[in-house]
Design a protein around this motif. Sequence first.
Motif, PDB file in Angstrom:
ATOM      1  N   LYS A   1      34.438  38.977  37.677  1.00 54.90           N
ATOM      2  CA  LYS A   1      34.275  37.525  37.595  1.00 54.90           C
ATOM      3  C   LYS A   1      33.834  37.135  36.184  1.00 54.90           C
ATOM      4  CE  LYS A   1      32.503  34.419  40.816  1.00 54.90           C
ATOM      5  NZ  LYS A   1      31.435  33.977  41.723  1.00 54.90           N
TER       6      LYS A   1
ATOM      7  N   ASP B   1      37.442  40.472  47.214  1.00 54.97           N
ATOM      8  CA  ASP B   1      36.155  39.786  47.346  1.00 54.97           C
ATOM      9  C   ASP B   1      36.166  38.442  46.622  1.00 54.97           C
ATOM     10  OD1 ASP B   1      35.261  41.928  48.813  1.00 54.97           O
ATOM     11  OD2 ASP B   1      34.034  42.782  47.201  1.00 54.97           O
ATOM     12  N   LEU B   2      36.716  38.404  45.414  1.00 57.10           N
ATOM     13  CA  LEU B   2      36.772  37.154  44.659  1.00 57.10           C
ATOM     14  C   LEU B   2      37.735  36.159  45.299  1.00 57.10           C
ATOM     15  CD1 LEU B   2      36.598  38.456  40.982  1.00 57.10           C
ATOM     16  CD2 LEU B   2      34.784  37.413  42.348  1.00 57.10           C
TER      17      LEU B   2
ATOM     18  N   TYR C   1      39.383  48.032  41.975  1.00 55.79           N
ATOM     19  CA  TYR C   1      39.992  46.815  41.429  1.00 55.79           C
ATOM     20  C   TYR C   1      40.500  45.920  42.557  1.00 55.79           C
ATOM     21  CZ  TYR C   1      43.465  44.065  38.806  1.00 55.79           C
ATOM     22  OH  TYR C   1      44.210  43.050  38.259  1.00 55.79           O
TER      23      TYR C   1
ATOM     24  N   ARG D   1      30.378  47.778  44.969  1.00 58.81           N
ATOM     25  CA  ARG D   1      31.500  46.851  45.153  1.00 58.81           C
ATOM     26  C   ARG D   1      31.127  45.444  44.689  1.00 58.81           C
ATOM     27  NH1 ARG D   1      35.409  46.356  50.418  1.00 58.81           N
ATOM     28  NH2 ARG D   1      36.325  44.366  49.880  1.00 58.81           N
TER      29      ARG D   1
ATOM     30  N   ASP E   1      39.541  45.940  45.705  1.00 59.91           N
ATOM     31  CA  ASP E   1      38.401  45.432  46.475  1.00 59.91           C
ATOM     32  C   ASP E   1      37.761  44.241  45.773  1.00 59.91           C
ATOM     33  OD1 ASP E   1      38.763  47.341  48.444  1.00 59.91           O
ATOM     34  OD2 ASP E   1      37.179  48.674  47.706  1.00 59.91           O
ATOM     35  N   ALA E   2      37.605  44.324  44.455  1.00 58.74           N
ATOM     36  CA  ALA E   2      37.007  43.225  43.693  1.00 58.74           C
ATOM     37  C   ALA E   2      37.892  41.987  43.763  1.00 58.74           C
ATOM     38  CB  ALA E   2      36.780  43.644  42.245  1.00 58.74           C
TER      39      ALA E   2
ATOM     40  N   ALA F   1      32.795  43.403  41.475  1.00 57.31           N
ATOM     41  CA  ALA F   1      33.344  42.051  41.620  1.00 57.31           C
ATOM     42  C   ALA F   1      32.653  41.088  40.653  1.00 57.31           C
ATOM     43  CB  ALA F   1      33.181  41.561  43.064  1.00 57.31           C
ATOM     44  N   LYS F   2      31.357  41.245  40.474  1.00 56.18           N
ATOM     45  CA  LYS F   2      30.625  40.380  39.540  1.00 56.18           C
ATOM     46  C   LYS F   2      31.099  40.614  38.107  1.00 56.18           C
ATOM     47  CE  LYS F   2      25.997  39.195  37.972  1.00 56.18           C
ATOM     48  NZ  LYS F   2      24.579  39.495  38.030  1.00 56.18           N
TER      49      LYS F   2
END
Length: 107
Positions: free
Chosen positions: A44, A84-85, A78, A36, A80-81, A40-41
Motif C-alpha cells: 500500500k 487483502d488490499l 504478492y 501478511r 495475498d497482499a 500488504a501495508k
Amino acid sequence: RLHREALKQSATDPTTGRIDVSILTTGQSSATRKRRVEVAKAMKELLLKKNKMPSISYDVLFKDFKASSDIQITREMYEDALKDLQDDGFLSRAGHNTIRIMKAVNI
C-alpha cells in the motif's frame, strides 16, 4: 498422551517452532498473519508513492515490490497482499494484467 502429541504436531508453527493453536482455528499461524498484514501495508505504501499513476501493470508492480522489499517476496505473498488490499477497497484488478488504485486511504 496421544491427544497431546497430535495437538503438538498439528499446531506447531514451522517458522517459530512454537505451538500456536490459531493454526487449528484459522489455518494460519499468528506469525504468518502478521507477516501478511505487513506485506500488504508495504505494498500500500509503495502504491501511495506512485499515486500519480491510477493504474499499474501486474508484472511491473510485482518487480517494483520485490525490488523495494527487505524480505524475499514470493508470488503467493504478492497475491495475498493484492487480495487483502482489494478486500479493503484500496485497489481493484481489471483483468489479470492491470491493477487500478481506487482510493488513497490511511495506512
